[in-house]
Design an enzyme around this catalytic site. Structure first.
Site, mmCIF file in Angstrom:
data_model
loop_
_atom_site.group_PDB
_atom_site.id
_atom_site.type_symbol
_atom_site.label_atom_id
_atom_site.label_comp_id
_atom_site.label_asym_id
_atom_site.label_seq_id
_atom_site.Cartn_x
_atom_site.Cartn_y
_atom_site.Cartn_z
ATOM 1 C CD1 TRP A 13 -4.681 -2.776 -1.356
ATOM 2 C CD2 TRP A 13 -6.591 -3.335 -0.453
ATOM 3 N NE1 TRP A 13 -4.650 -2.779 0.037
ATOM 4 C CE2 TRP A 13 -5.925 -3.006 0.694
ATOM 5 C CE3 TRP A 13 -8.006 -3.691 -0.221
ATOM 6 C CZ2 TRP A 13 -6.342 -3.340 1.797
ATOM 7 C CZ3 TRP A 13 -8.571 -3.988 0.976
ATOM 8 C CH2 TRP A 13 -7.587 -3.829 2.083
ATOM 9 C CG ASP A 43 -5.391 -5.755 -5.155
ATOM 10 O OD1 ASP A 43 -4.407 -4.759 -4.696
ATOM 11 O OD2 ASP A 43 -5.294 -6.986 -4.580
ATOM 12 N N GLY A 87 3.341 -2.246 -2.626
ATOM 13 C CA GLY A 87 2.392 -3.542 -2.670
ATOM 14 C C GLY A 87 3.157 -4.812 -2.202
ATOM 15 C CG ASP A 147 1.920 -5.360 2.488
ATOM 16 O OD1 ASP A 147 1.985 -5.034 1.222
ATOM 17 O OD2 ASP A 147 1.049 -5.183 2.907
ATOM 18 N NE ARG A 166 -1.729 -10.621 6.877
ATOM 19 C CZ ARG A 166 -1.872 -9.938 5.935
ATOM 20 N NH1 ARG A 166 -2.219 -10.309 4.758
ATOM 21 N NH2 ARG A 166 -2.027 -8.530 6.048
ATOM 22 C CD GLU A 195 -2.922 -12.328 -0.116
ATOM 23 O OE1 GLU A 195 -3.504 -13.002 1.039
ATOM 24 O OE2 GLU A 195 -2.695 -11.227 0.184
HETATM 25 C C1 GLC Z 1 -1.821 -6.847 0.455
HETATM 26 C C2 GLC Z 1 -0.377 -6.702 -0.654
HETATM 27 C C3 GLC Z 1 -0.639 -5.626 -1.565
HETATM 28 C C4 GLC Z 1 -2.212 -5.882 -2.152
HETATM 29 C C5 GLC Z 1 -3.088 -5.962 -1.042
HETATM 30 C C6 GLC Z 1 -4.399 -6.281 -1.240
HETATM 31 O O1 GLC Z 1 -1.339 -5.801 1.083
HETATM 32 O O2 GLC Z 1 1.114 -6.967 -0.208
HETATM 33 O O3 GLC Z 1 0.282 -5.731 -2.890
HETATM 34 O O4 GLC Z 1 -2.607 -4.872 -3.152
HETATM 35 O O5 GLC Z 1 -2.728 -7.012 -0.111
HETATM 36 O O6 GLC Z 1 -4.552 -7.663 -2.200
#
Ligand code: GLC
Length: 420
Positions: A37, A40, A161, A163, A196, A387
């Site tokens: 990602w 990340d 990012g 979501d 989620r 997370e």
């Molecule tokens: C989720 C988060 C995003 C992140 C991804 C991987 O989709 O919302 O910000 O980059 O997870 O951790």
């Protein structure tokens, strides 16, 4: 707040980065997110730089392997197939050099490249010189395709990012996902569905992916047809900061940075268009309808990180941080849309805290920045490298052994390496 830290926390964090290494790139966490990602990885590089600088540079190199010819750097790179993830490469139909998604993510890379470079300028000169034109092209892509009155828009909720933040509720309500078809989510088999996004959200996420794919990810066509276009504090503040850092890097390399300086001016003007006077806060603005989201989010507080002072934001910050034990919540706890465990509708995210605190300290709000570092170190020490966290109880939520939480621990939150 006194953080009780076992001496092995740093070692645990390094082990998480090494354990999530898939050979030159890290995955956010095994299972839930089995690919590379975008943002990340930039956080991971910041963490790696505390103990392995060549490995930090490598994280950027693998990320930019996926850069599209138009400059865009995708939010997911599917280096190797993994059936445990949905939507995978076959759904996205990305058009870059390797299988990828078709949208981007907050461009923190230039800012962390600067930190990695500064950790060892001599070792960093060659990798920086190779990376610089790629960063430049990516930032140009944002300036060309994503601006609304100078503020940076997202074209899919995943792009910021954040979501499922309530920031998108208005724009999401305008999407009719009829015809999206049947699909099987994989995220809810890894993590409690209560933490989620809902099916309502997911149908719209997938509908937007299908739209992009149908238009072959042509930005000009998407600009006309995509109903989801929201000017966003995350993207605007982060790109503004990244442009400032890129200009510094350019100067270090002896490049002409006058075009970047113009972009900085544009983005500063754009940032001011995110000021919602009734909310007295930076807010997301629907670029299609003009409507405010009316959301105080953790991204609202990235103004200092972007180099922008605003006394009303200090008041807003104090109000929000007094409402919970482990700030900064991703949505206002006083709002009826707040949900303490559901992803970006309430939980606290260490990575956003690290950016907010960097800004607070740089703009002279040192005590607040230090208090935020302490609170973040405390929640990680008590509840692990999760997370995200419940802002009231600190309870761990989402995935565990998380790359970016380990990275910000090493580079910022840890008492042993807590220099910002
Ligand atoms: C989720 C988060 C995003 C992140 C991804 C991987 O989709 O919302 O910000 O980059 O997870 O951790």
């Amino acid at each position: 707040m006194n953080t009780q830290v076992s001496p092995s926390m740093d070692e645990q964090a390094r082990a998480i980065l090494r354990g999530n290494d898939r050979g030159g790139y890290t995955v956010p966490t095994a299972g839930l997110y089995p690919y590379q990602w975008n943002w990340d990885s930039a956080f991971a590089a910041w963490g790696f730089a505390t103990f392995d600088i060549p490995r930090a540079w490598q994280e950027f190199e693998t990320l930019f392997v996926g850069q599209w010819p138009n400059g865009m750097v995708p939010h997911i790179l599917f280096h190797k197939p993994d059936p445990g993830y949905f939507p995978g490469p076959d759904v996205w139909g990305g058009i870059g050099p390797i299988p990828s998604s078709g949208i981007s993510q907050p461009p923190v890379a230039a800012s962390f490249a600067k930190r990695v470079y500064e950790a060892d300028p001599e070792a960093g000169r060659a990798p920086l010189a190779a990376l610089f034109p790629k960063l430049l092209a990516w930032h140009r892509w944002f300036m060309d395709w994503r601006l609304d009155q100078g503020a940076v828009c997202v074209t899919h909720p995943w792009e910021a990012g954040r979501d499922n933040t309530p920031d998108w509720d208005g724009a999401m309500a305008g999407i009719d996902p009829t015809g999206v078809g049947e699909y099987t989510r994989r995220d809810t088999s890894h993590v409690d569905p209560a933490m989620r996004p809902t099916k309502y959200d997911y149908d719209r996420y997938i509908w937007l992916v299908q739209l992009g794919r149908r238009l072959n990810w042509d930005e000009a066509a998407l600009l006309k047809e995509n109903p989801f276009r929201v000017a966003d504090p995350t993207m605007t503040f982060i790109l503004l900061r990244a442009q400032r850092d890129l200009a510094d890097l350019g100067r270090a390399l002896g490049e002409d940075v006058s075009a970047i300086e113009e972009d900085i001016q544009t983005l500063e003007n754009g940032a001011s268009t995110l000021w919602n006077p009734d909310l007295k806060c930076y807010d997301a603005r629907d670029a299609r309808s003009g409507a405010w989201a009316n959301c105080v989010s953790n991204a609202s507080f990235l103004n200092w990180y972007a180099g922008i002072d605003n006394p009303a934001m200090v008041e807003q910050y104090d109000r929000i941080t007094n409402l919970c034990t482990y700030p900064v919540p991703s949505h206002d706890p006083a709002s009826d849309r707040f949900d303490a465990k559901r992803y970006w509708r309430g939980p606290t995210w260490g990575i956003i805290n690290s950016l907010i605190a960097i800004g607070l300290k740089e703009r002279g709000l040192t005590d607040r920045g230090e208090a935020l570092r302490q609170a973040t170190a405390d929640v990680i020490a008590r509840h692990g490298f999760a997370e995200y966290f419940d802002p009231h109880t600190g309870e761990a939520a989402g995935g565990g052994t998380f790359t970016w939480t380990a990275a910000i621990w090493l580079a910022w939150a840890s008492p042993s390496q807590g220099a910002t």
